[in-house]
Scaffold this active site. Structure first.
Site, short mmCIF file in Angstrom:
data_model
loop_
_atom_site.label_atom_id
_atom_site.label_comp_id
_atom_site.label_asym_id
_atom_site.label_seq_id
_atom_site.Cartn_x
_atom_site.Cartn_y
_atom_site.Cartn_z
CE LYS A 26 27.40 19.32 39.42
NZ LYS A 26 26.56 18.70 40.45
CG ASN A 27 23.14 18.88 38.36
OD1 ASN A 27 24.18 18.50 38.90
ND2 ASN A 27 22.56 20.03 38.67
CB CYS A 119 27.81 22.23 47.31
SG CYS A 119 28.88 22.45 45.90
NE ARG A 124 22.59 20.10 48.65
CZ ARG A 124 23.29 19.96 47.54
NH1 ARG A 124 24.59 20.05 47.56
NH2 ARG A 124 22.69 19.72 46.39
CG ASP A 308 22.73 24.46 40.45
OD1 ASP A 308 22.78 24.63 41.68
OD2 ASP A 308 22.61 23.33 39.93
NE ARG A 400 31.31 18.74 43.93
CZ ARG A 400 30.19 19.40 44.21
NH1 ARG A 400 30.22 20.47 44.96
NH2 ARG A 400 29.02 18.97 43.77
C1 UD1 Z 1 19.91 19.12 42.51
C2 UD1 Z 1 21.14 19.50 41.73
C3 UD1 Z 1 21.72 20.81 42.27
C4 UD1 Z 1 20.66 21.90 42.29
C5 UD1 Z 1 19.40 21.42 43.01
C6 UD1 Z 1 18.26 22.42 42.92
C7 UD1 Z 1 22.01 17.35 41.07
C8 UD1 Z 1 23.11 16.37 41.16
N1 UD1 Z 1 22.11 18.44 41.84
O1 UD1 Z 1 20.33 18.91 43.86
O2 UD1 Z 1 22.79 21.19 41.41
O3 UD1 Z 1 21.17 23.03 42.95
O4 UD1 Z 1 18.95 20.17 42.44
O5 UD1 Z 1 17.96 22.68 41.59
O6 UD1 Z 1 21.10 17.20 40.29
N2 UD1 Z 1 15.37 18.98 50.34
C9 UD1 Z 1 14.82 18.56 51.53
N3 UD1 Z 1 14.72 17.21 51.74
C10 UD1 Z 1 15.16 16.29 50.83
C11 UD1 Z 1 15.71 16.75 49.62
C12 UD1 Z 1 15.80 18.12 49.40
O7 UD1 Z 1 14.43 19.35 52.37
O8 UD1 Z 1 15.03 15.09 51.08
C13 UD1 Z 1 15.50 20.45 50.12
C14 UD1 Z 1 16.97 20.86 49.97
O9 UD1 Z 1 17.57 21.05 51.21
C15 UD1 Z 1 16.84 22.12 49.16
C16 UD1 Z 1 15.67 21.83 48.24
O10 UD1 Z 1 14.94 20.76 48.85
O11 UD1 Z 1 16.55 23.21 50.00
C17 UD1 Z 1 16.06 21.44 46.84
O12 UD1 Z 1 16.84 20.27 46.86
P1 UD1 Z 1 16.84 19.21 45.69
O13 UD1 Z 1 15.92 19.63 44.60
O14 UD1 Z 1 16.65 17.86 46.28
O15 UD1 Z 1 18.34 19.34 45.18
P2 UD1 Z 1 19.37 18.18 44.90
O16 UD1 Z 1 18.69 17.04 44.22
O17 UD1 Z 1 20.18 17.92 46.11
#
Ligand code: UD1
Length: 419
Positions: A26-27, A119, A124, A308, A400
């Protein structure tokens, strides 16, 4: 596809035996689908999983004017995109809608997006995405809760991320594809899905290197060509099925899965008594009886233990022999499953980002709520082990990300049905 009222009914106690062909990630597939709009010629993505997040991404792409046909393999034609504004309601259904920001800016120099849904596992925010784009010259304004991005002044450059966010890394990589000169992204995410996105983009003619390390280099190219691409298998689904076998006992073979992407989980499960054998791209896992607890599960960015897989591991620790300390370092609100496990008889104490799980000899079936995707998967695993009946509500969260989850488990011997 599921409806909002679907539930799983599980009668616990069966061991799992058999083989599973692990679905596509998925990711990996979500950013790749978003990245497909970078190309103005038709492309093919192989073995796209039939999951709700993918259907939500299809809806957003179609709304932009993308022509799309999908029967396992997906043919995508983004030659006629005329709309650069993402549909607000559709974005609320999918956090990964944010992945379209980079590609829209790269190809059309403009994009209007809404704050994405997904989620409920923490704040986020998307500040890392937006700050990075600003470093590359994108002008960003907020209007009526929408984010308007003007990329006409974009230039290659150096972006240093404050945290190695997976999504921000992927978005910035795609946004810089066509910028003249060299862009460097520093302190980026090293997840296998980032490497897969690089490989997909390069298969269309991009010039990107370094994914899988802390620094990615993007040399701008002028145009892209058609491609056929098969994304990697889903390491979280493979891991979930490994933990399912660990918790119930039994022996399963996972086919077409890269064990290298699951080393942190394999190390933990091996250390508490599971037998894990690797033969080429197959993983065999055997579990006999009650396992010992894992002393510490500290979620980290890759290659650390994945956030995850934290919920599924908590279910296993809930019935293991001993005490386990879990520390959730990636998301600040990712313990909603703990409350549900407690309803089933688990002994768990929560303090901020730390959970202390004292293994009990037995869980008892109960009605519980899947509060998010992985929490839902973790509760299914607990239900497979518990005495009697467990009802899992809100299984659309599970749909999902897990393709055909209940039928896969049923084929392995579980007593589970969708009602
Ligand atoms: C992706 C994965 C998700 C996984 C996560 C962490 C996909 C579609 N989803 O989510 O399944 O749980 O990586 O391995 O690939 N953050 C900020 N600012 C930002 C972006 C992120 O503060 O602009 C924080 C988030 O709130 C979180 C952390 O960084 O605490 C990690 O987020 P991130 O690595 O961006 O996860 P996703 O890409 O949303």
């Amino acid at each position: 596809m599921s409806t909002f009222n679907d539930k799983f009914l599980i009668v616990g106690g069966n061991e799992l035996y058999g083989e599973v062909d692990v679905q596509t990630s998925k990711n990996a597939v979500l950013p790749i689908l978003a990245g497909s709009i970078l190309c103005d010629k038709p492309i093919v993505i192989k073995d796209v999983p039939n999951i709700l997040d993918v259907h939500n991404m299809f809806a957003i792409l179609r709304d932009l004017g993308v022509k799309l046909e999908c029967d396992k393999d997906c043919v995508i034609d983004a030659s006629d995109i005329t709309n650069f504004t993402l549909n607000q309601d559709l974005c609320k259904t999918l956090r990964s809608s944010i992945f379209l920001l980079g590609p829209l800016l790269a190809r059309f120099k403009r994009a209007v997006i809404s704050f994405p849904g997904g989620c409920d596992i923490g704040n986020r925010p998307i500040d890392l995405h937006l700050n990075g784009l600003q470093k590359l010259g994108v002008k960003i304004t907020n209007r009526h809760s929408q984010i308007c991005c003007d990329g006409r002044g974009m230039k290659s450059g150096i972006v240093q991320l404050d945290f190695p966010s997976v999504g921000a890394t992927e978005n910035l990589m795609m946004s810089a594809m066509f910028l003249k000169g060299t862009t460097k992204l520093i302190n980026v995410a090293k997840e296998p899905e980032v490497v897969d996105l690089q490989n997909f983009l390069n298969s269309m003619g991009a010039s990107i290197s370094g994914a899988g390390t802390a620094e990615i280099t993007i040399n701008g190219v002028n145009n892209l060509h058609s491609t056929q691409y098969a994304p990697i298998d889903d390491r979280i689904v493979a891991g979930t099925l490994m933990i399912a076998t660990a918790i119930t006992g039994g022996k399963i073979k996972l086919k077409h899965t890269n064990f290298k992407n699951n080393q942190s989980l394999i190390a933990k499960l091996s250390s508490v008594g599971c037998q894990i054998d690797i033969k080429r791209d197959n993983i065999y896992i055997t579990s006999k009886g009650r396992l010992n607890s894992v002393d510490l599960i500290d979620t980290q960015v890759y290659p650390g233990f994945p956030t995850d897989m934290q919920a599924q591991m908590m279910s296993l620790q809930a019935v293991s022999n001993g005490v386990s300390i879990i520390c959730e370092n990636v998301f600040e609100n990712r313990y909603k499953h703990a409350k549900e496990l407690i309803k089933m008889g688990a002994d768990i104490i929560l303090r901020d980002r730390v959970a202390v799980v004292k293994g009990v000899a037995e869980l008892n079936g109960a009605p519980v709520d899947a509060t998010d995707l992985r929490a839902g998967a973790g509760l299914v695993l607990a239900g497979l082990k518990a005495n009697g009946y467990t009802t899992i509500n809100n299984v659309y969260h599970i749909d999902r990300g897990y393709e055909n989850f209940e039928n896969i488990l049923k084929d392995l011997g579980a007593d589970i049905k969708r009602v």
